[in-house]
Scaffold this motif. Structure first.
Motif, PDB file in Angstrom:
ATOM      1  N   UNK A 319      64.402  -2.828  56.866  1.00  0.00           N
ATOM      2  CA  UNK A 319      64.073  -2.995  55.378  1.00  0.00           C
ATOM      3  C   UNK A 319      62.824  -2.230  55.302  1.00  0.00           C
ATOM      4  N   UNK A 320      62.199  -2.217  54.051  1.00  0.00           N
ATOM      5  CA  UNK A 320      61.046  -1.261  53.713  1.00  0.00           C
ATOM      6  C   UNK A 320      60.867  -0.945  52.169  1.00  0.00           C
ATOM      7  N   UNK A 321      60.370   0.083  52.111  1.00  0.00           N
ATOM      8  CA  UNK A 321      60.108   0.400  50.705  1.00  0.00           C
ATOM      9  C   UNK A 321      60.469   1.751  50.404  1.00  0.00           C
ATOM     10  N   UNK A 322      60.712   2.308  49.162  1.00  0.00           N
ATOM     11  CA  UNK A 322      60.853   3.563  48.570  1.00  0.00           C
ATOM     12  C   UNK A 322      60.038   3.679  47.344  1.00  0.00           C
ATOM     13  N   UNK A 323      59.229   4.566  47.239  1.00  0.00           N
ATOM     14  CA  UNK A 323      58.328   4.518  46.020  1.00  0.00           C
ATOM     15  C   UNK A 323      58.952   5.733  45.025  1.00  0.00           C
ATOM     16  N   UNK A 324      58.317   5.493  43.933  1.00  0.00           N
ATOM     17  CA  UNK A 324      58.847   6.404  42.860  1.00  0.00           C
ATOM     18  C   UNK A 324      58.518   8.087  43.275  1.00  0.00           C
TER      19      UNK A 324
END
Length: 358
Positions: A319-324
């Motif tokens: 899981x995690x995050x991808x920013x703009x």
């Protein structure tokens, strides 16, 4: 030309111009019972400019919405229109119309870049002092949305004094009609996009969209979004629910799922040769052959609550995050084996920080 006979005025070859917009009409006008009426049997307009004069002439909510969307391009119109107005001071005209708008190299300001729009829309409706109701059929050959080409956009529309509805929501209250239809389109090769949407004529332009994607080609997606990546294949399906306003991507909130099947993502020749003995069947040489993802949308950031990359030999769960800004912060653990043949559970955690190139 104007011809009058027995209380009826016939209009033929009447032309007018407002700015760069040219209008031509043919029809009849008559007065009966204190009401004036005009039936325009032919109404055409070339090079329509949605300037403030035109927007002010439309119903207020519709004019405000169009002003926010800022349609431009080479826009023509043809069709028929009937108008009736009572002789009372301050009376509002009653209108009925069947109009077709053709757009070439059009663009919209919808919170994201919409340009090179080519196609048409047919609108049939009526308005009076209390109501505006218009049904439409969209047929767009091609459009670029944030530099992504979408083709063959087709489906129903409904416009009233408060909102625009697209897809099944535009046909759900029609009595004795066929089954409601999605708004459909083609994207990423043979990808089939289905959409239902709502755009409110509110000051911020609130919208809600639910959409699904099937049979999209992963190689085409990668070529469009990351041309330097080669040798990736597979089929992509998924669904997204999204809320926001036309003020910009920063207002968007939603979530969705993506599934990747029949994939070729990466080859692991050395690892395969080592782990062959651990599998009853010879494993595929592809590292990952399918993927399942669940995510939340927060503005132009994606938060992955589930990010699974599944292979015959090794799977990654994370899981995690991808920013703009395309920064990654993803956490994975490994699983050796696949399905009932998995050998053992998590061994290692991989962290790809936002300051790392992946």
């Amino acid at each position: 030309d104007f011809y009058y006979r027995d209380g009826v005025v016939t209009l033929t070859n009447v032309e007018a111009q407002h700015g760069k917009t040219k209008v031509a009409i043919e029809g009849v006008s008559r007065m009966a019972g204190g009401t004036s009426s005009v039936q325009l049997k032919r109404l055409t307009a070339d090079n329509i400019d949605f300037d403030q004069d035109l927007l002010d002439a439309l119903p207020r909510s519709l004019g405000s919405a169009l002003a926010r969307l800022g349609p431009s391009g080479y826009i023509n119109m043809d069709g028929v229109m009937d108008l009736a107005i009572a002789s009372d001071e301050g009376a509002v005209p009653q209108l009925e119309w069947d109009l077709r708008f053709m757009v070439v190299k059009g663009s919209l300001q919808a919170g994201l870049k919409v340009e090179h729009l080519d196609g048409e829309v047919r609108l049939v409706g009526h308005s009076d002092t209390r109501n505006l109701l218009c049904r439409g059929e969209l047929d767009i050959a091609s459009v670029m949305i944030n530099d992504l080409q979408v083709t063959s956009i087709k489906g129903p529309l409904l416009i009233d004094s408060e909102q625009l509805l697209a897809g099944m929501w535009a046909e759900r209250n029609i009595p004795n009609s066929r089954a409601p239809r999605f708004m459909t389109a083609r994207v990423f090769g043979d990808g089939e996009l289905a959409l239902d949407g709502q755009l409110k004529f509110s000051p911020a332009g609130d919208f809600h969209i639910q959409t699904s994607l099937d049979h999209a080609d992963l190689a085409t997606i990668v070529t469009d979004l990351q041309p330097s990546v080669r040798g990736v294949t597979g089929k992509v399906s998924g669904a997204v629910n999204l809320d926001g306003t036309t003020e910009g991507v920063h207002t968007w909130r939603g979530g969705g799922q993506v599934k990747l099947t029949d994939a070729y993502l990466y080859e692991l020749p050395a690892l395969v040769s080592v782990l062959q003995v651990l599998s009853i069947q010879r494993p595929d040489r592809n590292a990952f052959t399918e993927s399942n993802m669940e995510f939340r949308i927060e503005g132009d950031d994606l938060e992955f609550t589930r990010l699974d990359l599944n292979g015959d030999v090794i799977s990654l769960k994370g899981k995690g995050r991808v920013t703009g800004r395309r920064e990654l912060d993803l956490k994975f653990y490994t699983q050796i084996g696949h399905g009932e043949w998995q050998i053992f559970r998590p061994l290692v955690v991989l962290n790809f920080g936002a300051d790392r190139a992946v």
